[in-house]
Design a protein around this motif. Sequence first.
Motif, PDB file in Angstrom:
ATOM      1  N   LYS A  36       0.827  -1.205   0.000  1.00 34.06           N
ATOM      2  CA  LYS A  36       0.000   0.000   0.000  1.00 34.06           C
ATOM      3  C   LYS A  36       0.865   1.261   0.000  1.00 34.06           C
ATOM      4  O   LYS A  36       0.815   2.046  -0.922  1.00 34.06           O
ATOM      5  CB  LYS A  36      -0.957  -0.012   1.195  1.00 34.06           C
ATOM      6  CG  LYS A  36      -1.991  -1.152   1.128  1.00 34.06           C
ATOM      7  CD  LYS A  36      -2.926  -1.142   2.314  1.00 34.06           C
ATOM      8  CE  LYS A  36      -3.918  -0.011   2.191  1.00 34.06           C
ATOM      9  NZ  LYS A  36      -4.912  -0.023   3.297  1.00 34.06           N
ATOM     10  N   LYS A  37       1.696   1.421   1.044  1.00 28.25           N
ATOM     11  CA  LYS A  37       2.509   2.632   1.122  1.00 28.25           C
ATOM     12  C   LYS A  37       3.989   2.342   1.366  1.00 28.25           C
ATOM     13  O   LYS A  37       4.761   3.258   1.641  1.00 28.25           O
ATOM     14  CB  LYS A  37       1.995   3.533   2.245  1.00 28.25           C
ATOM     15  CG  LYS A  37       0.562   4.024   2.053  1.00 28.25           C
ATOM     16  CD  LYS A  37       0.120   4.874   3.239  1.00 28.25           C
ATOM     17  CE  LYS A  37      -1.320   5.330   3.082  1.00 28.25           C
ATOM     18  NZ  LYS A  37      -1.766   6.123   4.265  1.00 28.25           N
ATOM     19  N   ALA A  38       4.386   1.102   1.291  1.00 22.09           N
ATOM     20  CA  ALA A  38       5.773   0.740   1.594  1.00 22.09           C
ATOM     21  C   ALA A  38       6.749   1.457   0.672  1.00 22.09           C
ATOM     22  O   ALA A  38       6.437   1.772  -0.484  1.00 22.09           O
ATOM     23  CB  ALA A  38       5.961  -0.773   1.464  1.00 22.09           C
ATOM     24  N   ASP A  39       7.918   1.738   1.203  1.00 20.74           N
ATOM     25  CA  ASP A  39       8.960   2.454   0.474  1.00 20.74           C
ATOM     26  C   ASP A  39       9.421   1.662  -0.741  1.00 20.74           C
ATOM     27  O   ASP A  39       9.690   0.457  -0.657  1.00 20.74           O
ATOM     28  CB  ASP A  39      10.143   2.703   1.425  1.00 20.74           C
ATOM     29  CG  ASP A  39      11.271   3.417   0.736  1.00 20.74           C
ATOM     30  OD1 ASP A  39      11.130   4.617   0.457  1.00 20.74           O
ATOM     31  OD2 ASP A  39      12.292   2.756   0.465  1.00 20.74           O
ATOM     32  N   ILE A  46      13.360  -6.116  -1.917  1.00 20.51           N
ATOM     33  CA  ILE A  46      12.647  -7.376  -1.698  1.00 20.51           C
ATOM     34  C   ILE A  46      12.485  -8.137  -3.004  1.00 20.51           C
ATOM     35  O   ILE A  46      12.694  -9.354  -3.070  1.00 20.51           O
ATOM     36  CB  ILE A  46      11.263  -7.096  -1.074  1.00 20.51           C
ATOM     37  CG1 ILE A  46      11.416  -6.656   0.369  1.00 20.51           C
ATOM     38  CG2 ILE A  46      10.375  -8.334  -1.151  1.00 20.51           C
ATOM     39  CD1 ILE A  46      10.125  -6.263   1.019  1.00 20.51           C
ATOM     40  N   LYS A  47      12.112  -7.425  -4.052  1.00 17.75           N
ATOM     41  CA  LYS A  47      11.927  -8.071  -5.357  1.00 17.75           C
ATOM     42  C   LYS A  47      13.202  -8.769  -5.803  1.00 17.75           C
ATOM     43  O   LYS A  47      13.177  -9.925  -6.256  1.00 17.75           O
ATOM     44  CB  LYS A  47      11.517  -7.021  -6.395  1.00 17.75           C
ATOM     45  CG  LYS A  47      11.291  -7.589  -7.789  1.00 17.75           C
ATOM     46  CD  LYS A  47      11.029  -6.485  -8.804  1.00 17.75           C
ATOM     47  CE  LYS A  47      12.295  -5.661  -9.040  1.00 17.75           C
ATOM     48  NZ  LYS A  47      12.139  -4.676 -10.134  1.00 17.75           N
ATOM     49  N   ILE A  80       2.517  -7.298   1.742  1.00 18.65           N
ATOM     50  CA  ILE A  80       3.265  -6.543   2.745  1.00 18.65           C
ATOM     51  C   ILE A  80       2.366  -5.444   3.307  1.00 18.65           C
ATOM     52  O   ILE A  80       2.052  -4.459   2.624  1.00 18.65           O
ATOM     53  CB  ILE A  80       4.538  -5.930   2.151  1.00 18.65           C
ATOM     54  CG1 ILE A  80       5.418  -7.029   1.556  1.00 18.65           C
ATOM     55  CG2 ILE A  80       5.306  -5.153   3.224  1.00 18.65           C
ATOM     56  CD1 ILE A  80       6.659  -6.509   0.874  1.00 18.65           C
ATOM     57  N   TYR A  81       1.940  -5.622   4.557  1.00 20.86           N
ATOM     58  CA  TYR A  81       1.119  -4.614   5.213  1.00 20.86           C
ATOM     59  C   TYR A  81       1.975  -3.408   5.592  1.00 20.86           C
ATOM     60  O   TYR A  81       3.186  -3.531   5.798  1.00 20.86           O
ATOM     61  CB  TYR A  81       0.464  -5.201   6.459  1.00 20.86           C
ATOM     62  CG  TYR A  81      -0.743  -6.052   6.170  1.00 20.86           C
ATOM     63  CD1 TYR A  81      -2.023  -5.498   6.138  1.00 20.86           C
ATOM     64  CD2 TYR A  81      -0.604  -7.414   5.903  1.00 20.86           C
ATOM     65  CE1 TYR A  81      -3.138  -6.279   5.869  1.00 20.86           C
ATOM     66  CE2 TYR A  81      -1.711  -8.201   5.628  1.00 20.86           C
ATOM     67  CZ  TYR A  81      -2.975  -7.630   5.606  1.00 20.86           C
ATOM     68  OH  TYR A  81      -4.077  -8.391   5.324  1.00 20.86           O
ATOM     69  N   TYR A 112       5.535  -4.196   6.613  1.00 22.81           N
ATOM     70  CA  TYR A 112       6.639  -3.252   6.460  1.00 22.81           C
ATOM     71  C   TYR A 112       7.137  -2.859   7.843  1.00 22.81           C
ATOM     72  O   TYR A 112       6.375  -2.464   8.706  1.00 22.81           O
ATOM     73  CB  TYR A 112       6.147  -2.017   5.711  1.00 22.81           C
ATOM     74  CG  TYR A 112       7.202  -0.969   5.408  1.00 22.81           C
ATOM     75  CD1 TYR A 112       8.363  -1.314   4.747  1.00 22.81           C
ATOM     76  CD2 TYR A 112       7.000   0.356   5.771  1.00 22.81           C
ATOM     77  CE1 TYR A 112       9.318  -0.350   4.457  1.00 22.81           C
ATOM     78  CE2 TYR A 112       7.939   1.326   5.476  1.00 22.81           C
ATOM     79  CZ  TYR A 112       9.103   0.967   4.815  1.00 22.81           C
ATOM     80  OH  TYR A 112      10.049   1.920   4.532  1.00 22.81           O
ATOM     81  N   GLY A 113       8.412  -2.996   8.072  1.00 20.31           N
ATOM     82  CA  GLY A 113       8.968  -2.684   9.372  1.00 20.31           C
ATOM     83  C   GLY A 113       9.666  -3.869  10.003  1.00 20.31           C
ATOM     84  O   GLY A 113      10.430  -3.719  10.952  1.00 20.31           O
TER      85      GLY A 113
END
Length: 257
Positions: A36-39, A46-47, A80-81, A112-113
């Motif tokens: 949603k808003k991940a950097d 990650i990819k 990824i939340y 995320y985090g």
Amino acid sequence: MKKILFAYLVFITLIPNIYALEWKNLKSTHFIIYYKKADMVFLNRIKDYLENYYQKITDDIGFTRYNNFWIWENRAKVYIYDTKKEYIMDTNQPEWSFGSADVKNKIIITYYGVSEKEFFDKVVLHELVHIIFREFVGFSGNIYLWLDEGVAEFFSKDYSFMLPLIRSAIKENKFIPISSLPQASLDGLNEEQVKLFYLESGAIIYYLINNYGKANFVGFCRALRDGRSLDNALYSNYPIKNIDELNKRVINYFSNG
């Protein structure tokens, strides 16, 4: 003990809420990352890790990959939340959880985090091994839990540092006979027994591959996939008649190693 168990959780009931949210996506050859808003720097890292892990695992295990495997609509999915709170709320996982997986549907869920070490070592790499292994051998009852977890342990870690631990377990008469290892669930085991279960499971796979190579291991897995019993699959690919003989060989190997 719950923290240890969850780090290796394979099958979960996927919560429908992940499908109800509005997700953006980042696609690679074998994965679709939902966020949603991940950097974006984090997401691109990650990819790259996912693709590198996918190639490494498939090469390491030695399972044949065919055309259109894990591409297009067959790509694995990673959700990824934005926050741990959202992740816990939508998935109903415990507060200490940092990730979960639905192996049958090739889905990994996290937030995320999570530190990169936890994310890549405990969530992604281990679960990808599970997904690739079970996709090859299937989900029949003859794939015992120790085999499933042993493969994930061996191929997702540098197992050499754990060798002194298995030798100590044997020396101290704590080694659990392979025939007595849990076949489907770790319920009822204490923390020390859980740790020993994972240690032994990885050690069994270590023994088979280091002594007889990947080709024999792939043949063994193929035999299980085709419905043969564990003893039959062993004897048709190794000079090992049954699980009791495997147990003796593993103990002897690590005792003298």
